[in-house]
Design a protein around this motif. Structure first.
Motif, short mmCIF file in Angstrom:
data_model
loop_
_atom_site.label_atom_id
_atom_site.label_comp_id
_atom_site.label_asym_id
_atom_site.label_seq_id
_atom_site.Cartn_x
_atom_site.Cartn_y
_atom_site.Cartn_z
N GLY A 1 -6.75 -52.88 28.44
CA GLY A 1 -6.38 -51.47 28.47
C GLY A 1 -5.82 -50.98 29.79
N GLN A 2 -5.79 -51.84 30.81
CA GLN A 2 -5.25 -51.45 32.11
C GLN A 2 -3.86 -52.03 32.29
OE1 GLN A 2 -7.93 -52.75 35.16
NE2 GLN A 2 -9.65 -51.53 34.42
N SER A 3 -2.91 -51.17 32.71
CA SER A 3 -1.52 -51.60 32.90
C SER A 3 -1.24 -51.74 34.39
CB SER A 3 -0.55 -50.59 32.28
OG SER A 3 -0.75 -50.51 30.89
N MET A 4 -0.51 -52.75 34.75
CA MET A 4 -0.09 -52.97 36.13
C MET A 4 1.12 -53.88 36.13
SD MET A 4 -3.12 -55.50 37.52
CE MET A 4 -4.42 -54.42 36.93
N THR A 5 1.80 -53.93 37.25
CA THR A 5 2.94 -54.83 37.42
C THR A 5 2.51 -55.96 38.34
OG1 THR A 5 4.51 -53.02 37.16
CG2 THR A 5 5.32 -55.02 38.19
N VAL A 6 2.69 -57.20 37.89
CA VAL A 6 2.22 -58.35 38.66
C VAL A 6 3.41 -59.24 39.02
CG1 VAL A 6 -0.07 -58.33 37.61
CG2 VAL A 6 1.72 -59.70 36.58
N PHE A 7 3.31 -59.83 40.21
CA PHE A 7 4.32 -60.78 40.65
C PHE A 7 4.05 -62.10 39.94
CE2 PHE A 7 5.85 -63.86 43.99
CZ PHE A 7 7.20 -63.63 43.75
#
Length: 844
Positions: free
Chosen positions: A136-142
């Motif tokens: 449920g958590q959104s983030m941008t990852v390398f």
């Protein structure tokens, strides 16, 4: 009573050992006992003189700490190898295209894996920032897209689960330990799913941070198989073989880089001939893929930045060395003054049988004790400074929260350097005073019973010359750096950054879903936000980190074909208005434009000298991908890469014209000019982007922040260089004060006689200042000579000024001389106020 003379044949033993061995053991034990006694004696002496010990530790810690912090920077950016098993066996393979190092086409990498027998393992990587959702958590990852035996090449072992192998091509992922911690460090994370858009990725392993260290300074959060990465980027399967990758390998033990290069030179032409894409000639394919492959050492990883930051840290290291030299000279003066007060003690030691070496050893034992505490202080100071430097380096970076890690830290290697620097500083400062006082005249010192000070004070004057020279180098450097910042601040970039908020967009997987219509609607919504004056989209904004482009652009003029290399970009209507880039002739883009182009003034002058370019046609690109455009506008010259940029040749085409799915994840940037508070504008823009979907906010920063970030290296040099110069100047003034005070004490009787014979206070003051002025002047001259040499280190960071600008050098000289003479005035004035009667009566 008498011992028989021992003959060579005798087999005398002591406690079961040959006598020679026993004597050697006894001598070592005696030396160790002497060292322990000296250290205990030194500790007792320093406890009695706590103020001296504290100031000495402060000087040692300050000089060694500054030098250690700068060494930590240099070590992290240029010296340190990858934290992987046997890093020296790693290598990188790059293609050479028009003399530049470039990645390889994926098709050639696959063939290399089948034919490069000198490599124990081979892998290829590409990377991107991927928006993901977990629990449920959104983030941008390398994210790293890995092909081949990536983890075998890196020599990595998993913390949990397993790593990827060359056989993995399904939707699986390995995450880093740091990312796992951000996810809550769930011990049951193996088997759970991370969603990248519509693609579910099963977590199969967790690895330590060093396993993802191949890209220097960028620590990837997640690694997926290469073909899954291409799926996330919406690359059609038939085009995967054209994708560029960075190839790395681990050599078979005993193989050298030269042998790998020799094998690759023989292999490369054959691979090019075998892998020609349909519709291309060998010549075109060779130009695209690279006519040659080159092998590079891989022990320090792949570097995505230029070496300007490394050069800046090297310049800071040189400046820190000058500070350390000044601290060493000041410490030597402190040791010399203390030695003068202990002159009778040294004479008494030698009268009781101590040798010169005993006196020197005792003095150096004090140094050893001070170095231990000074080294500890240096490590603490270096730790604080490295954290500060890391924060400064990350400040304003496009990748501030996206895995960027310069690795600046105090580890065992840096701590050892700190201890060595502290010990070297202390020994270098003490050795001359120790040798001098080991030659004390025992008879004179014990008969007089008081301290005798030579009026020449040659040692103290030499130390002051070193301090003044170091201050001259550092002050001149800070003056040059500050002036460079002022010059860069005056540069007209061709746009107005005030009131502009830059929003970098990140595509949601799959990236191809957001087409031109999406961005046209986004612009309409953003422009409707209250207080927004203008908004535009482009693939880049000024001062944003990006790769330089050099597209060929040609035109026919006067029967001749004129060609230029130019930066290029694409823009939507309204972009130039948002940045307040002036349209000098013609017009801006329209939604309906096709095959149109806008040139900067410098590029127009190059292609159309002396004539109006509007309505003319230009050709962009190389055969067979040449596109013809009509010139519809002429804009002012814009410095897009850096305030230092001299070549402002650039052209823009409509983004709709060149749009090709899939577009890169962070290819579009929104520029919003508004009158409201930046936080309010950011919140409103985020709401519109979230409501539309398909795109996410990658980063928000003011355009003014990007401009400031473009001169970060110069700002670091100016601020730290100024601090170094101020430190050194202060301690130089302390040295001047101490020397004048000591000189007055040494010449007290002489001054009393001069005043008794008629010399007034003005003459005594002039006499004292003349003596110190010659020392300051000689030190300043030495500093000028050293500055001429050191200036070569930081010349690359100067802008708008000559390398040795005489006006700035004169200003630096004036600052050093004025401060030094000001420090000399008080003790000189006090010496001029002596009462000659009391001096002559006391006989001192």
């Amino acid at each position: 009573m008498f011992r028989r003379k021992r003959h060579p044949g005798d087999q005398a033993h002591t406690h079961g050992l040959p006598q020679e061995i026993a004597w050697g053991t006894a001598r070592r034990a005696l030396s160790w006992n002497q060292l322990c006694r000296d250290i205990r004696s030194a500790v007792r002496a320093l406890r009695r003189e706590r103020a001296f010990a504290a100031f000495a530790i402060f000087l040692i810690g300050l000089g060694a700490g500054l030098l250690t912090a700068m060494f930590a920077l240099v070590d992290a950016l240029t010296l340190r190898k990858l934290d992987v098993p046997d890093p020296d066996s790693l290598l990188h393979i790059v293609a050479m295209r028009e003399g530049r190092q470039s990645p390889l086409p994926y098709a050639l990498f696959e063939r290399l894996g089948e034919n490069l027998a000198v490599a124990d393992s081979l892998c290829a990587t590409s990377n991107n920032f991927v928006p993901v959702t977990y629990d449920g958590q959104s983030m941008t990852v390398f994210t790293l897209f890995a092909a081949g035996d990536y983890y075998r090449t890196m020599g990595a072992r998993p913390l949990l689960g397993r790593t990827l192998t060359s056989a993995d091509d399904g939707p699986v992922a390995v995450i880093s330990d740091a990312y796992w911690r951000r996810l809550g460090k769930d011990p049951a994370v193996i088997g759970k799913t991370i969603r990248a858009g519509s693609v579910p990725l099963t977590i199969v392993g967790v690895v330590p941070a060093n396993a993802h260290e191949l890209w220097r300074f960028l620590r990837s959060d997640m690694v997926v198989p290469f073909r899954i990465g291409m799926l996330l980027e919406s690359v059609p399967p038939e085009k995967v073989f054209r994708s560029n990758v960075f190839a790395s390998a681990r050599m078979i033990k005993g193989i050298t880089l030269a042998q790998v290069q020799h094998r690759l030179d023989a292999l490369w032409p054959r691979l090019l001939a075998e892998m020609i894409p349909p519709g291309q000639s060998l010549e075109e394919w060779t130009r695209t893929a690279g006519a040659q492959a080159r092998v590079l050492p891989g022990n320090r990883g792949l570097v995505w930045t230029d070496n300007s930051l490394a050069r800046a840290t090297m310049a800071l290291f040189v400046l820190a060395a000058m500070v350390s030299l000044a601290m060493c000279s000041n410490l030597a003066g402190l040791f010399l003054s203390r030695g003068l007060s202990r002159q009778t003690e040294y004479a008494l030691r030698m009268a009781l049988g101590a040798t010169r070496s005993d006196v020197v050893r005792h003095a150096l034992s004090e140094v050893l004790v001070l170095s231990v505490f000074g080294g500890g202080a240096a490590i603490l100071l270096a730790g604080w400074l490295t954290r500060l430097c890391s924060a400064i380096l990350l400040l304003g970076s496009s990748f501030e929260n996206m895995g960027l890690d310069y690795g600046v830290r105090v580890d065992a290697r840096v701590a050892a350097f700190a201890v060595a620097a502290a010990l070297t500083t202390a020994v270098a400062a003490q050795i001359i005073p120790a040798l001098r006082f080991s030659r004390v005249d025992v008879g004179d010192s014990l008969r007089s019973g008081r301290v005798t000070i030579s009026s020449r004070l040659g040692g103290r004057k030499a130390m002051l010359v070193v301090q003044v020279a170091a201050a001259m180098v550092l002050v001149s450097g800070s003056v040059f750096f500050v002036r460079t910042l002022q010059q860069l601040a005056r540069v007209d970039g061709g746009f107005r950054a005030e009131g502009v908020v830059v929003v970098k967009l990140a595509g949601r997987v799959p990236f191809s879903e957001a087409g031109p219509e999406f961005f046209q609607e986004l612009l309409r919504r953003v422009r409707a936000i209250p207080s927004v004056a203008a908004a535009g989209l482009a693939d880049r904004v000024p001062m944003e980190w990006n790769h330089d482009t050099a597209d060929p652009i040609t035109t026919s003029y006067g029967g001749n074909i004129l060609e230029a290399k130019s930066d290029s970009g694409c823009a939507w209507p309204g972009f130039f208005e948002a940045l307040k880039v002036p349209v000098l002739a013609g017009r801006d883009f329209r939604e309906s434009d096709r095959d149109t182009i806008i040139l900067t003034r410098e590029l127009a002058h190059r292609l159309f000298p002396g004539v109006d370019p509007l309505g003319s046609y230009v050709r962009v690109g190389k055969n067979p991908q040449v596109q013809t455009y009509q010139v519809i506008g002429l804009i002012g010259d814009v410095r897009f890469r850096s305030p230092r940029q001299e070549d402002t040749r650039m052209f823009f085409v409509p983004c709709r014209q060149v749009w090709k799915a899939p577009q890169t994840m962070y290819g579009m940037t929104l520029a919003v000019r508004a009158a409201g508070a930046p936080a309010t504008i950011e919140s409103a823009v985020r709401r519109e982007i979230d409501a539309m979907g398909k795109q996410a906010v990658f980063q928000v920063i003011s355009l003014g922040g990007l401009v400031e970030n473009s001169t970060k290296n110069e700002s670091i040099l100016a601020s730290i260089g100024t601090a170094f110069g101020a430190f050194t100047l202060i301690f130089t003034c302390v040295g001047v004060y101490a020397l004048i005070d000591l000189t007055a004490a040494a010449r007290r009787r002489e001054l009393g006689i001069r005043m008794a014979l008629g010399a007034d206070r003005r003459m005594i003051l002039q006499l004292m200042l003349q003596d110190i002025s010659s020392v300051i002047g000689f030190g300043a001259c030495v500093g000028l000579v050293v500055t001429f040499v050191v200036a070569r280190v930081y010349r690359a960071f100067l802008y708008g000024i000559a390398e040795l600008d005489p006006l700035l050098m004169s200003a630096a000289l004036a600052i050093v001389v004025m401060f030094a003479l000001a420090a000399a005035l008080l003790p000189a004035w006090r010496a001029a106020r002596l009462e000659p009667g009391s001096v002559l009566r006391l006989g001192v």
